[in-house]
Structure formats: structure tokens, C-alpha cells
Design a protein around this motif. Structure first.
Motif, PDB file in Angstrom:
ATOM      1  N   THR A  53       0.852  -1.195   0.000  1.00  0.00           N
ATOM      2  CA  THR A  53       0.000   0.000   0.000  1.00  0.00           C
ATOM      3  C   THR A  53       0.886   1.243   0.000  1.00  0.00           C
ATOM      4  N   ARG A  54       1.671   1.426   1.067  1.00  0.00           N
ATOM      5  CA  ARG A  54       2.493   2.641   1.225  1.00  0.00           C
ATOM      6  C   ARG A  54       3.518   2.813   0.113  1.00  0.00           C
ATOM      7  N   THR A  55       4.330   1.791  -0.091  1.00  0.00           N
ATOM      8  CA  THR A  55       5.430   1.959  -1.044  1.00  0.00           C
ATOM      9  C   THR A  55       4.864   2.191  -2.438  1.00  0.00           C
ATOM     10  N   HIS A  56       3.912   1.344  -2.836  1.00  0.00           N
ATOM     11  CA  HIS A  56       3.331   1.463  -4.169  1.00  0.00           C
ATOM     12  C   HIS A  56       2.703   2.843  -4.384  1.00  0.00           C
ATOM     13  N   ILE A 103      10.377  -1.671  -8.931  1.00  0.00           N
ATOM     14  CA  ILE A 103      10.060  -3.111  -8.802  1.00  0.00           C
ATOM     15  C   ILE A 103      10.068  -3.569  -7.345  1.00  0.00           C
ATOM     16  N   ARG A 104       9.011  -4.282  -6.977  1.00  0.00           N
ATOM     17  CA  ARG A 104       8.994  -5.045  -5.714  1.00  0.00           C
ATOM     18  C   ARG A 104       8.790  -6.512  -6.082  1.00  0.00           C
ATOM     19  N   HIS A 105       9.609  -7.372  -5.487  1.00  0.00           N
ATOM     20  CA  HIS A 105       9.543  -8.790  -5.855  1.00  0.00           C
ATOM     21  C   HIS A 105       9.925  -9.651  -4.643  1.00  0.00           C
ATOM     22  N   ASN A 130      16.588  -6.132   0.658  1.00  0.00           N
ATOM     23  CA  ASN A 130      16.843  -4.689   0.714  1.00  0.00           C
ATOM     24  C   ASN A 130      15.546  -3.907   0.532  1.00  0.00           C
ATOM     25  N   HIS A 131      15.550  -2.701   1.092  1.00  0.00           N
ATOM     26  CA  HIS A 131      14.411  -1.799   0.891  1.00  0.00           C
ATOM     27  C   HIS A 131      14.971  -0.372   0.962  1.00  0.00           C
ATOM     28  N   PRO A 132      15.742   0.013  -0.075  1.00  0.00           N
ATOM     29  CA  PRO A 132      16.480   1.280   0.038  1.00  0.00           C
ATOM     30  C   PRO A 132      15.610   2.515   0.201  1.00  0.00           C
ATOM     31  N   THR A 133      14.442   2.574  -0.455  1.00  0.00           N
ATOM     32  CA  THR A 133      13.663   3.819  -0.312  1.00  0.00           C
ATOM     33  C   THR A 133      12.999   3.901   1.072  1.00  0.00           C
ATOM     34  N   GLN A 134      12.668   2.747   1.655  1.00  0.00           N
ATOM     35  CA  GLN A 134      12.166   2.775   3.045  1.00  0.00           C
ATOM     36  C   GLN A 134      13.286   3.255   3.966  1.00  0.00           C
ATOM     37  N   CYS A 135      14.494   2.765   3.706  1.00  0.00           N
ATOM     38  CA  CYS A 135      15.626   3.187   4.532  1.00  0.00           C
ATOM     39  C   CYS A 135      15.829   4.696   4.417  1.00  0.00           C
ATOM     40  N   SER A 163      13.293  -9.282   7.700  1.00  0.00           N
ATOM     41  CA  SER A 163      12.994  -7.882   7.395  1.00  0.00           C
ATOM     42  C   SER A 163      14.061  -7.209   6.533  1.00  0.00           C
ATOM     43  N   ARG A 164      13.639  -6.831   5.336  1.00  0.00           N
ATOM     44  CA  ARG A 164      14.548  -6.074   4.450  1.00  0.00           C
ATOM     45  C   ARG A 164      14.735  -4.651   4.986  1.00  0.00           C
ATOM     46  N   VAL A 165      13.777  -4.183   5.769  1.00  0.00           N
ATOM     47  CA  VAL A 165      13.902  -2.848   6.376  1.00  0.00           C
ATOM     48  C   VAL A 165      15.047  -2.866   7.398  1.00  0.00           C
ATOM     49  N   ALA A 166      15.090  -3.941   8.226  1.00  0.00           N
ATOM     50  CA  ALA A 166      16.173  -4.065   9.206  1.00  0.00           C
ATOM     51  C   ALA A 166      17.518  -4.113   8.487  1.00  0.00           C
ATOM     52  N   LEU A 211       8.988  -3.860  14.187  1.00  0.00           N
ATOM     53  CA  LEU A 211       8.765  -4.574  12.912  1.00  0.00           C
ATOM     54  C   LEU A 211       7.591  -5.529  13.034  1.00  0.00           C
ATOM     55  N   ARG A 212       6.892  -5.678  11.943  1.00  0.00           N
ATOM     56  CA  ARG A 212       5.767  -6.617  11.859  1.00  0.00           C
ATOM     57  C   ARG A 212       6.304  -8.047  11.730  1.00  0.00           C
ATOM     58  N   ILE A 213       5.508  -9.023  12.167  1.00  0.00           N
ATOM     59  CA  ILE A 213       5.867 -10.429  11.920  1.00  0.00           C
ATOM     60  C   ILE A 213       5.583 -10.710  10.441  1.00  0.00           C
ATOM     61  N   GLN A 214       6.597 -11.104   9.691  1.00  0.00           N
ATOM     62  CA  GLN A 214       6.439 -11.291   8.238  1.00  0.00           C
ATOM     63  C   GLN A 214       5.948 -12.727   7.966  1.00  0.00           C
ATOM     64  N   ARG A 215       4.666 -12.921   8.260  1.00  0.00           N
ATOM     65  CA  ARG A 215       4.116 -14.282   8.140  1.00  0.00           C
ATOM     66  C   ARG A 215       4.195 -14.794   6.713  1.00  0.00           C
ATOM     67  N   HIS A 251       7.984   2.741  12.667  1.00  0.00           N
ATOM     68  CA  HIS A 251       7.512   1.423  12.196  1.00  0.00           C
ATOM     69  C   HIS A 251       7.327   1.585  10.683  1.00  0.00           C
ATOM     70  N   PRO A 252       7.850   0.659   9.878  1.00  0.00           N
ATOM     71  CA  PRO A 252       7.673   0.840   8.432  1.00  0.00           C
ATOM     72  C   PRO A 252       6.227   0.667   7.984  1.00  0.00           C
ATOM     73  N   ALA A 253       5.414   0.005   8.849  1.00  0.00           N
ATOM     74  CA  ALA A 253       4.025  -0.325   8.531  1.00  0.00           C
ATOM     75  C   ALA A 253       3.973  -1.274   7.309  1.00  0.00           C
ATOM     76  N   PRO A 254       2.939  -2.056   7.123  1.00  0.00           N
ATOM     77  CA  PRO A 254       1.695  -2.047   7.883  1.00  0.00           C
ATOM     78  C   PRO A 254       1.904  -2.471   9.341  1.00  0.00           C
ATOM     79  N   VAL A 255       1.145  -1.792  10.204  1.00  0.00           N
ATOM     80  CA  VAL A 255       1.204  -2.077  11.636  1.00  0.00           C
ATOM     81  C   VAL A 255       0.166  -3.145  11.971  1.00  0.00           C
TER      82      VAL A 255
HETATM   83  C1  NCD Z   1       7.775  -3.050   4.785  1.00  0.00           C
HETATM   84  C2  NCD Z   1       8.103  -3.971   3.637  1.00  0.00           C
HETATM   85  O1  NCD Z   1       7.303  -4.179   2.729  1.00  0.00           O
HETATM   86  O2  NCD Z   1       9.201  -4.493   3.676  1.00  0.00           O
HETATM   87  N1  NCD Z   1       6.724  -2.173   4.553  1.00  0.00           N
HETATM   88  C3  NCD Z   1       6.822  -1.114   3.714  1.00  0.00           C
HETATM   89  O3  NCD Z   1       7.430  -1.162   2.682  1.00  0.00           O
HETATM   90  N2  NCD Z   1       6.220   0.012   4.125  1.00  0.00           N
HETATM   91  C4  NCD Z   1       7.642  -3.786   6.067  1.00  0.00           C
HETATM   92  C5  NCD Z   1       6.564  -4.792   6.198  1.00  0.00           C
HETATM   93  O4  NCD Z   1       5.890  -5.181   5.257  1.00  0.00           O
HETATM   94  O5  NCD Z   1       6.382  -5.243   7.335  1.00  0.00           O
END
Ligand code: NCD
Length: 302
Positions: A53-56, A103-105, A130-135, A163-166, A211-215, A251-255
Motif C-alpha cells: 500500500t504505502r510503497t506502491h 520493482i517489488r519482488h 533490501n528496501h532502500p527507499t524505506q531506509c 525484514s529487508r527494512v532491518a 517490525l511486523r511479523i512477516q508471516r 515502524h515501516p508499517a503495515p502495523v
Molecule cells: C515493509 C516492507 O514491505 O518491507 N513495509 C513497507 O514497505 N512500508 C515492512 C513490512 O511489510 O512489514
């Protein structure tokens, strides 16, 4: 690979990171109406192979604000369902006249297969890589708050393993001299990441990133309810009271309210969660501008 691509935080020197943060700040103030000149506009394609949602939609918002025409690939109604590879999909967009790919993949480092794609690629998240734009938006949020990154104590807690954010934040924050610690369930410790006791580190931190649990990446803790998870590893009201006066929550969200964070903390005074989202549009405008070959504001354009 196009040199204006942004795939990992390793692609950027500290000076380039600061240029992007400065451009993002300029977009928030003096350059708020700035658009890509008509003669330099390119079509951009947003290829999201994972939910977002957010990144897109912050890329969409950034593209729109810059005057760029964007198209979205819906993987389920594209030729990906007919077995087309990611590489052939990207080469197709290139042949159709698109000038930038976002691209997200789900595959870690999917971009390694795309070396022969000549147009810039902006990585909007690769698996747990990696998630450079979140970083960048996280760095901007901290920079705006504290005016510096060096010496900041940053605690990242939760599902670190997936977590690619971490990963991207560790990489960039350490380059800027911040102290980064991690906390969370033992199952999710990651090699090379300094883990600590969450309760001991809370009073140490200037920034607590949950960070969210990445189920969707297979993360699970057997037999633990959401309430138990919150109690053991989440940011509860009690833990929040032990934070330094000036410390902030990110928090990068989604929360997942009531799992990794108490619902009452999501919009509390210390929380910068929705601020991060605003900053996301600003850094993505800066990154798209860079991808199209523009030098940072304040320098002559290349
Ligand atoms: C993060 C992601 O997709 O890596 N969210 C985001 O881009 N805002 C973190 C996550 O999904 O938990």
C-alpha cells in the motif's frame, strides 16, 4: 545496469544519501511545486509482485507530483501468468518506451537477473534483502528529528530475520556512525546483527523501530497468541514509559495493532509512523528525479 538505478543502500555513498535527503527536504519546502521539465519526462512502470500500500502508492503520488506518467503492472492479469520471466517483462517495458522501472519482488536480489536492462531500476523491496527507499525515508525521519545520524542509538525490534527494512537500515545507519541494536525472539536473530535484551535496550534508544511479523515469509512463533507476543516482544504502554524523554517510535508499517505495538502507541506523541509515510513521498520524488539524470538541487543539472 544503469548507474542511476537504486537497488541497495550499498549503491549510494554517504554524500549521495545526504543529497537525496536534502532534495527530499527541498521538495517539502522551496521546491514543493517542482516538476520534471516536459522534455525530460519519461513513462514509469510500477511492477509490484508483492502486496503493497504505502510503497506502491507513495511512488504513484511522487510520480504524479513530478508530472510523470505512471503505469501499474497487475501481475495477475499480465503475461507473468503465462510464464513470462521477470527479465522478459522488464525488457518488454523497456521496448515499449518506458524510462524507469520501480520493482517489488519476493525473491532476494531479483535484480541480479536484470543486468542487461538498460533503463534505471528502483528497488521497492526484494524478499528479505533490501528496501532502500524505506531506509531513506527512515533516515530522513531521524535526520529531521535529531539533526544528525552519527551517535544515534537505534533499536530495531521484532522479526529481524525476515525484514529487508532491518537489513537496509543497519547498513546505512552504521555507515553514518549510528549505534544499531536489535531485539526480538531468538528464532529471528540474524547473523552479524547485534542482538540485545529488549527491556534493557529501551532506555538506551533514541529511536525504537518496531517490525511486523512477516508471516508471508514463513515467520511464526508456535503456540503464542497475539497478546502473549505483545507482552514478551512488543512495544507495550509500560515499555514506552521507559523510553528517553526525546525518544521516538517508528515502524515501516503495515502495523499489526496489538501484536508488535500497543494500539494506543500507534498515534501517540512519540510516534512518527504517519510522518514516515509523508517522508516516503518526498524521498521517492528525490530518487525518481535522480533516476532521470538530474543532479541534486543546488548543483548544476547533468
Ligand atoms: C515493509 C516492507 O514491505 O518491507 N513495509 C513497507 O514497505 N512500508 C515492512 C513490512 O511489510 O512489514
Amino acid at each position: 545496469m544503469n548507474p542511476k538505478s537504486l537497488l541497495t543502500m550499498k549503491d549510494l555513498s554517504n554524500a549521495e544519501i545526504l543529497d537525496i535527503l536534502n532534495d527530499a527536504k527541498a521538495f517539502n519546502s522551496s521546491h514543493s511545486d517542482w516538476q520534471i521539465p516536459v522534455s525530460s519526462r519519461k513513462l514509469t512502470a510500477n511492477l509490484f509482485f508483492e502486496p503493497s500500500t504505502r510503497t506502491h502508492f507513495s511512488f504513484e503520488s511522487a510520480e504524479y507530483q513530478l508530472g510523470l506518467q505512471a503505469a501499474d503492472l497487475a501481475p495477475d492479469s499480465s503475461s507473468v501468468t503465462k510464464g513470462e520471466t521477470l527479465y522478459d517483462t522488464c525488457r518488454t517495458f523497456e521496448s515499449l518506451g518506458y524510462g524507469v522501472l520501480v520493482i517489488r519482488h519476493p525473491q532476494d536480489e531479483y535484480f541480479k537477473e536484470l543486468e542487461n536492462v538498460k533503463i534505471p531500476i528502483i528497488n521497492a523491496g526484494d524478499g528479505k534483502g533490501n528496501h532502500p527507499t524505506q531506509c531513506l525515508l527512515d533516515l530522513l525521519t531521524m535526520y529531521n528529528e535529531f539533526g544528525h545520524l552519527d551517535g544515534l542509538n537505534v533499536l530495531i525490534c521484532g522479526d529481524v530475520a525476515h525484514s529487508r527494512v532491518a537489513a537496509s537500515n543497519k547498513e546505512a545507519l552504521e555507515k553514518f556512525g549510528a549505534n544499531v541494536r536489535f531485539a526480538g525472539p531468538k528464532e529471528w536473530e540474524r547473523e552479524g546483527y547485534p542482538f540485545s535484551d529488549f527491556d534493557e535496550s529501551i532506555p538506551w534508544a533514541d529511536v525504537v523501530i518496531m517490525l511486523r511479523i512477516q508471516r508471508e515469509r514463513g515467520a511464526k512463533i508456535d503456540g503464542m497468541s497475539d497478546a502473549e507476543y505483545l507482552e514478551r516482544y512488543g512495544l507495550t504502554l509500560e515499555r514506552e514509559k521507559k523510553m528517553k524523554d526525546h525518544a521516538i517510535i517508528m515502524h515501516p508499517a503495515p502495523v499489526n495493532r496489538g501484536v508488535e505495538i500497543d494500539t494506543n502507541l500507534v498515534e501517540c506523541e512519540r510516534s512518527r509512523i504517519f510522518e514516515q509515510m509523508k517522508n516516503g513521498v518526498l524521498v521517492r520524488k528525490a530518487v525518481l528525479r535522480r533516476a532521470l539524470g538530474f543532479a541534486p538541487f543546488g548543483r548544476s543539472e547533468c
